[in-house]
Motif scaffolding. Sequence first.
Motif, PDB file in Angstrom:
ATOM      1  N   GLN A   1      36.510  32.942  54.537  1.00 22.70           N
ATOM      2  CA  GLN A   1      35.958  32.767  53.190  1.00 22.70           C
ATOM      3  C   GLN A   1      35.469  34.103  52.625  1.00 22.70           C
ATOM      4  O   GLN A   1      35.718  34.429  51.451  1.00 22.70           O
ATOM      5  CB  GLN A   1      34.808  31.757  53.206  1.00 22.70           C
ATOM      6  CG  GLN A   1      34.235  31.480  51.814  1.00 22.70           C
ATOM      7  CD  GLN A   1      33.009  30.551  51.860  1.00 22.70           C
ATOM      8  OE1 GLN A   1      32.703  29.965  52.904  1.00 22.70           O
ATOM      9  NE2 GLN A   1      32.319  30.436  50.746  1.00 22.70           N
TER      10      GLN A   1
ATOM     11  N   VAL B   1      27.722  34.794  53.046  1.00 20.00           N
ATOM     12  CA  VAL B   1      28.651  33.823  53.620  1.00 20.00           C
ATOM     13  C   VAL B   1      28.740  33.997  55.137  1.00 20.00           C
ATOM     14  O   VAL B   1      28.777  33.008  55.888  1.00 20.00           O
ATOM     15  CB  VAL B   1      30.050  33.966  52.975  1.00 20.00           C
ATOM     16  CG1 VAL B   1      31.112  33.239  53.804  1.00 20.00           C
ATOM     17  CG2 VAL B   1      30.035  33.404  51.555  1.00 20.00           C
TER      18      VAL B   1
ATOM     19  N   SER C   1      24.805  27.155  49.199  1.00 26.67           N
ATOM     20  CA  SER C   1      25.484  27.442  47.932  1.00 26.67           C
ATOM     21  C   SER C   1      24.515  27.849  46.821  1.00 26.67           C
ATOM     22  O   SER C   1      24.845  28.684  45.972  1.00 26.67           O
ATOM     23  CB  SER C   1      26.299  26.227  47.481  1.00 26.67           C
ATOM     24  OG  SER C   1      25.467  25.088  47.342  1.00 26.67           O
TER      25      SER C   1
ATOM     26  N   CYS D   1      29.695  38.275  50.508  1.00 25.75           N
ATOM     27  CA  CYS D   1      30.307  38.308  51.835  1.00 25.75           C
ATOM     28  C   CYS D   1      29.242  38.299  52.925  1.00 25.75           C
ATOM     29  O   CYS D   1      29.360  37.575  53.928  1.00 25.75           O
ATOM     30  CB  CYS D   1      31.187  39.544  51.981  1.00 25.75           C
ATOM     31  SG  CYS D   1      32.737  39.471  51.056  1.00 25.75           S
TER      32      CYS D   1
ATOM     33  N   LYS E   1      38.366  36.332  51.632  1.00 29.40           N
ATOM     34  CA  LYS E   1      38.944  35.867  50.368  1.00 29.40           C
ATOM     35  C   LYS E   1      38.104  36.362  49.190  1.00 29.40           C
ATOM     36  O   LYS E   1      38.646  36.813  48.168  1.00 29.40           O
ATOM     37  CB  LYS E   1      39.032  34.340  50.360  1.00 29.40           C
ATOM     38  CG  LYS E   1      39.660  33.779  49.086  1.00 29.40           C
ATOM     39  CD  LYS E   1      39.757  32.256  49.143  1.00 29.40           C
ATOM     40  CE  LYS E   1      40.380  31.712  47.852  1.00 29.40           C
ATOM     41  NZ  LYS E   1      40.489  30.228  47.884  1.00 29.40           N
ATOM     42  N   ILE E   2      36.782  36.275  49.321  1.00 34.13           N
ATOM     43  CA  ILE E   2      35.883  36.764  48.263  1.00 34.13           C
ATOM     44  C   ILE E   2      36.138  38.245  48.004  1.00 34.13           C
ATOM     45  O   ILE E   2      36.239  38.690  46.849  1.00 34.13           O
ATOM     46  CB  ILE E   2      34.409  36.540  48.663  1.00 34.13           C
ATOM     47  CG1 ILE E   2      34.065  35.047  48.608  1.00 34.13           C
ATOM     48  CG2 ILE E   2      33.465  37.335  47.747  1.00 34.13           C
ATOM     49  CD1 ILE E   2      32.703  34.710  49.215  1.00 34.13           C
TER      50      ILE E   2
ATOM     51  N   GLY F   1      35.715  30.527  60.135  1.00 34.95           N
ATOM     52  CA  GLY F   1      35.853  29.943  58.797  1.00 34.95           C
ATOM     53  C   GLY F   1      35.066  30.733  57.765  1.00 34.95           C
ATOM     54  O   GLY F   1      35.558  30.998  56.656  1.00 34.95           O
ATOM     55  N   ASN F   2      33.828  31.116  58.114  1.00 32.99           N
ATOM     56  CA  ASN F   2      33.022  31.933  57.214  1.00 32.99           C
ATOM     57  C   ASN F   2      33.678  33.296  56.994  1.00 32.99           C
ATOM     58  O   ASN F   2      33.662  33.837  55.879  1.00 32.99           O
ATOM     59  CB  ASN F   2      31.616  32.146  57.793  1.00 32.99           C
ATOM     60  CG  ASN F   2      30.778  30.879  57.756  1.00 32.99           C
ATOM     61  OD1 ASN F   2      31.044  29.958  56.992  1.00 32.99           O
ATOM     62  ND2 ASN F   2      29.767  30.820  58.607  1.00 32.99           N
TER      63      ASN F   2
END
Length: 300
Positions: free
Chosen positions: A144, A200, A206, A197, A147-148, A140-141
């Motif tokens: 993410q 993450v 956050s 990245c 995507k970044i 999942g990380n």
Amino acid sequence: MNQDFKNTLETMAKDVENDLLVCFEKPFDAPAIIVSAMKYSLFAGGKRIRPVLMRKTCELFGGDVENARALSCAIEMIHTYSLIHDDLPAMDDDDLRRGQPSNHKVYGEDIAILAGDALLNYAVETAVDGLQRLPAQQQGNGIQALKILMQASGVGGMIGGQVGDVLAEDDDEMNAEKLKYIHSHKTGAMLTAALLCGAVMANTDSESLEWMRQYGEAIGTAFQIVDDILDVTSDTEVLGKPVGSDQEEHKTTMVSLYGLKSAQEKVEEYHRTAIEALSNLSIDTSFYIQMADFVCNRVY
């Protein structure tokens, strides 16, 4: 440059280089010339700042650097493709890159364009291969982070900034706001993505991600302003690429808009912003402080 920082940068850059070499060990079902053109620019030198930042951030936030290896190779491939395309006659029209003939001067414009395209596609392939090898709880990380990276390199990031840079030629209405957009997107987006990245992949909270974003945007913008300054103050032999090209291409830069002194003061301002962002983190930030110093004070 601090010697310990220099040693760390060189050691990690060599590690990235070795991983990139592994990426090209497999045979490609393609004409040899396109693979040769890809490798020509990818292995032409460079400090590998973006993949190093990604790996170091993953490490400093307690992650497993092994999990960031593929994605850090991908960001370097994307960065390299952007340089190939930047040098093209339709863009910056530069004949030199890192002291060597630009890709299109060696392989022709057609192959250079396709080599850039190929590096972008192979970057995604490499990143996805890495995601598939991640432990299930880390995937999942990984998604993410990918995507970044793709957002930062796309129309909302680097490409948008490159378009702004093209439009800056002979723009009589150029102002500080437009220039900031170019700097933060063309250069800042990818440097920031490298940091985010890595963070993450280490499952960082956050709040820390936000401070890293602010730090990345500051040093990324400073990086581009320093590039503009060096285009005026350096020489081709030191810089490894043509100087004075901004003026020849009629591009508006921080130097042409406000003068050399004001551009240098702006770099100092972004340096302070970067250091202030770091002060909010609970990790050891000495590497990031030294990176900010390097970015803002480099002469080549």
